[in-house]
Design a protein around this motif. Structure first.
Motif, PDB file in Angstrom:
ATOM      1  N   THR A  93       1.655   4.066  -5.617  1.00  0.00           N
ATOM      2  CA  THR A  93       2.705   3.303  -4.929  1.00  0.00           C
ATOM      3  C   THR A  93       2.288   3.014  -3.497  1.00  0.00           C
ATOM      4  O   THR A  93       1.722   3.870  -2.821  1.00  0.00           O
ATOM      5  N   ARG A  94       2.559   1.801  -3.042  1.00  0.00           N
ATOM      6  CA  ARG A  94       2.343   1.490  -1.628  1.00  0.00           C
ATOM      7  C   ARG A  94       3.486   2.087  -0.817  1.00  0.00           C
ATOM      8  O   ARG A  94       4.649   1.910  -1.165  1.00  0.00           O
ATOM      9  N   SER A 120       8.594   2.940   0.231  1.00  0.00           N
ATOM     10  CA  SER A 120       7.685   2.273  -0.694  1.00  0.00           C
ATOM     11  C   SER A 120       8.045   0.794  -0.715  1.00  0.00           C
ATOM     12  O   SER A 120       9.199   0.415  -0.466  1.00  0.00           O
ATOM     13  N   TYR A 121       7.057  -0.053  -0.983  1.00  0.00           N
ATOM     14  CA  TYR A 121       7.309  -1.501  -0.935  1.00  0.00           C
ATOM     15  C   TYR A 121       6.457  -2.234  -1.962  1.00  0.00           C
ATOM     16  O   TYR A 121       5.437  -1.723  -2.443  1.00  0.00           O
ATOM     17  N   ASP A 122       6.892  -3.451  -2.267  1.00  0.00           N
ATOM     18  CA  ASP A 122       6.191  -4.250  -3.276  1.00  0.00           C
ATOM     19  C   ASP A 122       5.138  -5.138  -2.626  1.00  0.00           C
ATOM     20  O   ASP A 122       4.861  -5.032  -1.427  1.00  0.00           O
ATOM     21  N   ASP A 123       4.585  -6.050  -3.400  1.00  0.00           N
ATOM     22  CA  ASP A 123       3.509  -6.915  -2.913  1.00  0.00           C
ATOM     23  C   ASP A 123       3.945  -7.826  -1.775  1.00  0.00           C
ATOM     24  O   ASP A 123       3.112  -8.273  -0.974  1.00  0.00           O
ATOM     25  N   GLU A 124       5.226  -8.103  -1.685  1.00  0.00           N
ATOM     26  CA  GLU A 124       5.732  -8.976  -0.640  1.00  0.00           C
ATOM     27  C   GLU A 124       6.295  -8.197   0.550  1.00  0.00           C
ATOM     28  O   GLU A 124       6.897  -8.783   1.453  1.00  0.00           O
ATOM     29  N   ARG A 126       8.693  -5.904   0.479  1.00  0.00           N
ATOM     30  CA  ARG A 126      10.105  -5.552   0.352  1.00  0.00           C
ATOM     31  C   ARG A 126      10.233  -4.099  -0.077  1.00  0.00           C
ATOM     32  O   ARG A 126       9.556  -3.654  -1.010  1.00  0.00           O
ATOM     33  N   THR A 128      11.258  -0.890  -1.841  1.00  0.00           N
ATOM     34  CA  THR A 128      11.719  -0.594  -3.194  1.00  0.00           C
ATOM     35  C   THR A 128      12.350   0.791  -3.313  1.00  0.00           C
ATOM     36  O   THR A 128      13.111   1.058  -4.242  1.00  0.00           O
TER      37      THR A 128
END
Length: 294
Positions: A93-94, A120-124, A126, A128
């Motif tokens: 996870t990022r 934690s965040y997604d590819d954009e 944001r 999560t």
């Protein structure tokens, strides 16, 4: 752990401005001279106790072992974030680190600051998910500043000084650290995080954790609170040529928030007969004093 003779003679200082007090390297001298904290990033000044005259004591000796007395000390190499992120988010996870985040209640009032929030965040980019890290260093009982200022005036003289019989010697105050600080922090902040169904990680020193009530361990996948227990171990910084302490995880304990609060806020009563004996002695003393004043 085998410590120097200084640790055996009631000299309390283990680490000052990030370095062992016996370390006379250029890097150590620079941090002391400029009052820098090596655990906050490059050239960030220590602000503990007083911004203009910081108390740069990171750890003191107790039972010949260094005990962490500054919460920032736990940030070394951000090991605590790596350990907590695995508990919060799992692998792959990022995530990123945010520090000193104000936690609001339902009325917009502050329930205190969260020491560290991992997001934690997604590819954009944001968010999560997130989790909170509560760091609890150990309070000190006694005047450690007098020892610290003595050391800062004359490090070499302090090191070779004879401290046998020096009193009073500052010591860790584990009871105040838990009852007056840690438990209220967990209750107020933890209740909000639980309402949001978010996890909390608690970071403490090994010697401090050993003084806490025994906590029931549960499987990691069932836990909403995890305890990460660390200690300072000696090591060598090759490129600096210095002997330093390094943060090392001792163990981790996975728990349930409600059970932790119940255990930590429940007193262990002694015998009522012993308390009555104490009251009887106080009453006798009071009557004797009154009689002598007649």
């Amino acid at each position: 752990m085998k410590e120097s003779a200084m640790a055996q003679t009631q000299q309390p200082l283990a680490e000052v401005f990030g370095y062992q007090i016996t370390d006379q390297s250029e890097a150590a001298a620079r941090c002391r001279s400029a009052r820098l904290c090596p655990f906050q990033g490059q050239d960030r000044k220590c602000t503990k106790d007083k911004a203009n005259n910081p108390l740069g004591v990171c750890a003191i000796y107790h039972n010949n072992e260094p005990v962490i007395t500054c919460p920032i000390r736990f940030r070394q190499n951000w090991l605590i974030a790596q350990d907590a992120a695995l508990f919060f988010f799992g692998e792959g996870t990022r995530w990123s680190i945010l520090t000193e985040i104000r936690l609001p209640d339902a009325f917009g009032k502050s329930a205190g600051n969260i020491d560290v929030v991992l997001v934690s965040y997604d590819d954009e980019g944001r968010i999560t998910d997130f989790g909170a890290i509560e760091i609890q260093a150990v309070y000190i009982s006694g005047n450690v500043r007098s020892f610290f200022e003595h050391y800062m005036r004359d490090p070499q003289g302090y090191i070779v000084g004879d401290w046998i019989g020096e009193t009073p010697v500052p010591r860790p105050d584990y009871l105040s650290s838990s009852r007056k600080r840690l438990v209220p922090q967990l209750m107020y902040k933890g209740a909000i995080l639980r309402a949001w169904n978010k996890k909390m990680a608690v970071v403490v020193d090994e010697q401090f954790f050993q003084t806490l009530p025994q906590l029931a361990s549960i499987p990691p996948q069932d836990a909403n609170m995890a305890w990460f227990i660390y200690r300072l171990m000696p090591g060598r910084q090759a490129h600096e040529g210095t002997e330093r302490y390094y943060l090392e995880k001792v163990t981790e304990v996975f728990t349930d928030f409600e059970q932790v609060i119940r255990v930590m806020t429940t007193s262990s009563p002694g015998r009522s007969e012993d308390f009555i004996k104490f009251l009887q002695a106080k009453l006798h003393e009071q009557r004797q004093t009154r009689h002598s004043n007649l």
